[in-house]
Design a protein around this motif. Structure first.
Motif, PDB file in Angstrom:
ATOM      1  N   SER A 454       0.851  -1.179   0.000  1.00 23.19           N
ATOM      2  CA  SER A 454       0.000   0.000   0.000  1.00 23.19           C
ATOM      3  C   SER A 454       0.894   1.239   0.000  1.00 23.19           C
ATOM      4  N   GLY A 455       0.604   2.170  -0.882  1.00 20.95           N
ATOM      5  CA  GLY A 455       1.413   3.397  -0.948  1.00 20.95           C
ATOM      6  C   GLY A 455       2.639   3.254  -1.832  1.00 20.95           C
ATOM      7  N   SER A 456       2.801   2.081  -2.464  1.00 18.99           N
ATOM      8  CA  SER A 456       3.994   1.903  -3.295  1.00 18.99           C
ATOM      9  C   SER A 456       3.890   2.705  -4.591  1.00 18.99           C
ATOM     10  N   LYS A 564      -2.835   7.684   2.692  1.00 15.17           N
ATOM     11  CA  LYS A 564      -4.185   7.573   3.278  1.00 15.17           C
ATOM     12  C   LYS A 564      -4.150   7.529   4.798  1.00 15.17           C
TER      13      LYS A 564
HETATM   14  N1  LIG Z   1       7.852   7.080  -8.060  1.00 15.70           N
HETATM   15  C1  LIG Z   1       7.292   7.886  -7.150  1.00 15.70           C
HETATM   16  N2  LIG Z   1       7.995   8.911  -6.657  1.00 15.70           N
HETATM   17  C2  LIG Z   1       7.448   9.717  -5.747  1.00 15.70           C
HETATM   18  N3  LIG Z   1       6.196   9.601  -5.281  1.00 15.70           N
HETATM   19  C3  LIG Z   1       5.454   8.612  -5.748  1.00 15.70           C
HETATM   20  C4  LIG Z   1       5.954   7.702  -6.715  1.00 15.70           C
HETATM   21  N4  LIG Z   1       4.992   6.817  -6.985  1.00 15.70           N
HETATM   22  C5  LIG Z   1       3.933   7.162  -6.231  1.00 15.70           C
HETATM   23  N5  LIG Z   1       4.218   8.246  -5.499  1.00 15.70           N
HETATM   24  C6  LIG Z   1       3.310   8.905  -4.552  1.00 15.70           C
HETATM   25  O1  LIG Z   1       3.104   7.984  -3.511  1.00 15.70           O
HETATM   26  C7  LIG Z   1       1.734   7.840  -3.228  1.00 15.70           C
HETATM   27  C8  LIG Z   1       1.388   6.428  -3.611  1.00 15.70           C
HETATM   28  O2  LIG Z   1       0.045   6.263  -3.665  1.00 15.70           O
HETATM   29  P1  LIG Z   1      -0.757   5.253  -4.537  1.00 15.70           P
HETATM   30  O3  LIG Z   1      -0.459   5.405  -5.979  1.00 15.70           O
HETATM   31  O4  LIG Z   1      -2.168   5.379  -4.097  1.00 15.70           O
HETATM   32  O5  LIG Z   1      -0.141   3.845  -4.091  1.00 15.70           O
HETATM   33  P2  LIG Z   1      -0.837   2.431  -4.008  1.00 15.70           P
HETATM   34  O6  LIG Z   1      -1.908   2.391  -5.049  1.00 15.70           O
HETATM   35  O7  LIG Z   1       0.284   1.485  -4.303  1.00 15.70           O
HETATM   36  O8  LIG Z   1      -1.324   2.322  -2.620  1.00 15.70           O
HETATM   37  C9  LIG Z   1       1.013   8.905  -4.054  1.00 15.70           C
HETATM   38  O9  LIG Z   1       0.883  10.046  -3.279  1.00 15.70           O
HETATM   39  C10 LIG Z   1       1.972   9.148  -5.200  1.00 15.70           C
HETATM   40  O10 LIG Z   1       1.914  10.448  -5.710  1.00 15.70           O
END
Ligand SMILES: Nc1ncnc2c1ncn2[C@@H]1O[C@H](COP(=O)(O)OP(=O)(O)O)[C@@H](O)[C@H]1O
Ligand SMILES: Nc1ncnc2c1ncn2[C@@H]1O[C@H](COP(=O)(O)OS(=O)(=O)O)[C@@H](OP(=O)(O)O)[C@H]1O
Length: 615
Positions: A454-456, A564
């Motif tokens: 989560s958050g990746s 989140k």
């Molecule tokens: N390569 C990256 N570099 C910096 N920030 C990122 C990168 N990829 C994602 N983020 C940020 O990290 C957060 C990841 O959220 P999200 O895409 O919802 O992840 P997931 O769906 O895996 O939970 C978002 O705020 C996004 O803008």
């Protein structure tokens, strides 16, 4: 199993330069010759080392050899200071498929030879297909006879592109191309001044560098019991009443003290001690090692039982789906045929319930009208065994996922099989074959599956990929885990079972999208490897491309981003069972693509994916 031992499989006809290439490898690498190697192996065995265990050679389809079938596979050995190599060399004549199945069933690397003048021919495609069917993890394509095409870069690139286009339809984890001339020695062992445009590794260097250690399944501990030792004064142990279990570890790692379960009985106990080949007690046993295991409790165990970890069990069942290669001359595989099925250390009676299709190895066309399989033909069958099998999909474990069929009358091996998974049957419901075929549709679909914590960044990258695809006129649709949980998957929580079902449903929907010609972009934590593997399998079964993308953002970074606020909540104990904290995440063993924060922002990461898709 030592990771400095690499098993190569090669195949081809007399004139494509295979023998010259092998000769060149042996000669230019100043290889240690066969007899030397054998002597070293003998010495190391006498000293109790497992390092040069030549018995490894006979791992593949051992049961078949026990049946006395003569297979035309020559094994050659050579060594460099870095690694030892065993080449299974199969001739390219009519028995080709059968020999290849035998030679490549344990190979780490498939060497495909393409004649630069002739280009990609039927045999190159057939060889690549078989290597992928047999789960050979690495493929090195040697574009040979470059001297005959003036060492032209354009010719090499043309062949590479053509081969890549075909290879995209197959399951190939790692594909590299080397332009060589076996005759003149260019790029085999030494770099070629004739091809300064080629900046990659020479063939031997590539073979020395291939990363084989991580191919081995170290996760799923599997020990099929081959024999029970009730010893009074054996080399293993002198004490009276000793009872140990002998066999070869078929997956994972076992250590004294491990909790284990014995199947099919289901009894649980602990490993008390493990002995290696020379009778010395060892602290760890890995896949491929022949060992004797002693358990803490007296349990009734016999040949054919399987020892595994309590929370990581193989499938147990009597109905399996499998790809089989028919190996018998003068006989055919037919529905309702009855055979003895030899799987790991057990033999059971089995019936072919149906032949689903016969596969044309050259075109990958599936003939669903086929009613039999003949010598060298490959098909998909559904089998029922009289006693349940303890198995994994071949893709996950080549030992617990393979079997041979033996004809009871002639007592000869008639087929080699690779289990694709448990057979799922839906009573009283028929399958309607669609009238529209896939190539009649305007576009070809596929599934791009993003997995990670989560958050990746899965959702952000997935959304960016979808945007770019749509902007370039391609139909794409993002299936985001969060969103699916508001509809299709509403009501599912985060238990192992619910996550499994969540992933299964998303996977089935993605498959439908892909079948309809849409690029399905899925972003789901999908924490369990086995669940993701099943989704790959259903795509593969349907002949659809599946790309597993590991969004490999470290836990600390995800927790730091915490978009989140869920990591904070989980750490405060407000939510439990949170992936990566108090719930597992099983990273992919061999993802097709890995995206890391150092690859750039989500837009840059999406661009990498787009390049990959366009391949
Ligand atoms: N390569 C990256 N570099 C910096 N920030 C990122 C990168 N990829 C994602 N983020 C940020 O990290 C957060 C990841 O959220 P999200 O895409 O919802 O992840 P997931 O769906 O895996 O939970 C978002 O705020 C996004 O803008
Ligand atoms: N216990 C627990 N563990 C993991 N994630 C949790 C949990 N509870 C809620 N959430 C939120 O649900 C989103 C994960 O849903 P998925 O459908 O992708 O999960 S799974 O594949 O079934 O594991 C996940 O979304 P992403 O952050 O986009 O990954 C979380 O926001």
């Amino acid at each position: 199993m030592p990771s400095n031992l690499v098993r190569l499989a090669t195949a081809g006809s007399v004139d494509d330069g295979k023998s010259t290439l092998i000769g060149r490898l042996l000669f230019d690498s100043k290889a240690i010759y066969e007899d030397h190697f054998a002597a070293i192996a003998q010495t190391s065995a006498q000293r109790g080392h497992t390092g040069t265990d030549l018995a490894l050679l006979t791992d593949g389809l051992r049961a078949e050899r026990e049946q006395g079938i003569t297979i035309d596979v020559a094994y050659r050995y050579f060594a460099t200071p870095r690694r030892k190599f065993i080449i299974a060399d199969t001739p390219g004549h009519i028995q080709y498929t059968r020999n290849m199945v035998t030679g490549a069933s344990t190979a780490d690397v498939a060497l495909i030879l393409i004649d630069a003048e002739k280009g990609v021919i039927e045999q190159s495609r057939r060889h690549a297909f078989l290597a992928s069917l047999l789960g050979v993890p690495h493929m090195v394509v040697c574009v040979n006879k470059m001297d005959l095409v003036g060492y032209a870069q354009e010719r090499f690139e043309e062949i590479r592109e053509e081969f890549r286009r075909f290879a995209m339809k197959l399951e190939i984890q790692d594909l590299t191309f080397v332009p060589i001339s076996a005759l003149t020695g260019c790029n085999v062992v030494n770099r070629s001044p004739e091809m300064p445009w080629y900046e990659g590794r020479t063939l031997l260097h590539q073979l020395e560098q291939v990363h084989v250690a991580s191919d081995r399944n170290l996760i799923d501990a599997r020990f099929p019991v081959q024999y029970v030792i009730r010893a009074h004064g054996t080399d293993v142990e002198d004490k009276q009443g000793f009872r140990g279990y002998g066999g070869t570890i078929a997956g994972g790692v076992f250590k004294p003290g491990d909790d284990v379960t014995v199947l099919p009985s289901g009894f649980s106990t602990k490993v008390r001690a493990i002995w290696g080949p020379g009778g010395t007690e060892i602290t760890e046993a890995f896949a491929g090692q022949a060992v004797t295991v002693e358990l803490a409790d007296e349990i009734d165990i016999g040949r054919g039982d399987l020892i595994c970890r309590p929370h990581n069990r193989p499938h147990i069942g009597s109905d399996v789906d499998a790809m089989v290669c028919w190996m018998a001359e003068g006989a055919e595989l037919k529905p309702d045929g009855r055979y003895t099925l030899q799987h790991t250390t057990r033999s059971v009676r089995a019936t072919v319930r149906s032949l689903e299709y016969r596969l044309d190895v050259n075109t990958l066309h599936r003939d669903e009208e086929a009613t039999s399989l003949r010598l060298n033909e490959i098909g998909r069958v559904r089998l029922r065994t009289q006693q349940p099998l303890l198995f994994d999909a071949y893709r996950r474990n080549r030992d617990t996922g393979s079997f041979v069929l033996v004809d009871d009358v002639t007592n000869s091996t008639v087929a080699a099989g690779m289990i694709t998974g448990p057979a799922i049957s839906v009573p009283n419901v028929v399958w309607h074959t669609p009238i529209c075929t896939r190539d009649q549709r305007a576009t070809q679909g596929m599934t791009v599956w993003l997995t990670g914590l989560s958050g990746s960044g899965k959702s952000t990258i997935g959304a960016e990929l979808e945007r770019r695809l749509v902007a370039s006129g391609r139909p794409a649709y993002l299936l985001d885990g969060d969103n699916l949980r508001h509809g299709l998957n509403a009501g599912l929580g985060f238990s192992v079972q619910d996550r499994k079902e969540n992933v299964r449903r998303a996977g089935e929907v993605a498959k439908l999208f892909a079948d309809a010609g849409v690029i399905a972009v899925v972003s789901l934590i999908s924490p369990y490897r086995g669940d993701r593997d099943l989704i790959r399998q259903i795509h593969q079964d349907a002949g659809l491309r599946f790309v597993e993308v590991f969004v490999d953002t470290p836990l600390e970074v995800c927790a730091e981003r915490d978009p989140k606020g869920l990591y904070a909540k989980a750490r405060a104990g407000v939510i439990t069972g949170f992936t990566g904290l108090d719930d597992p995440y099983e990273a992919p063993h061999r993802p097709d693509v890995v995206l890391r924060p150092q690859d750039g922002d989500p837009a840059a990461q999406a661009a990498i994916l787009l390049d990959w898709i366009d391949g």
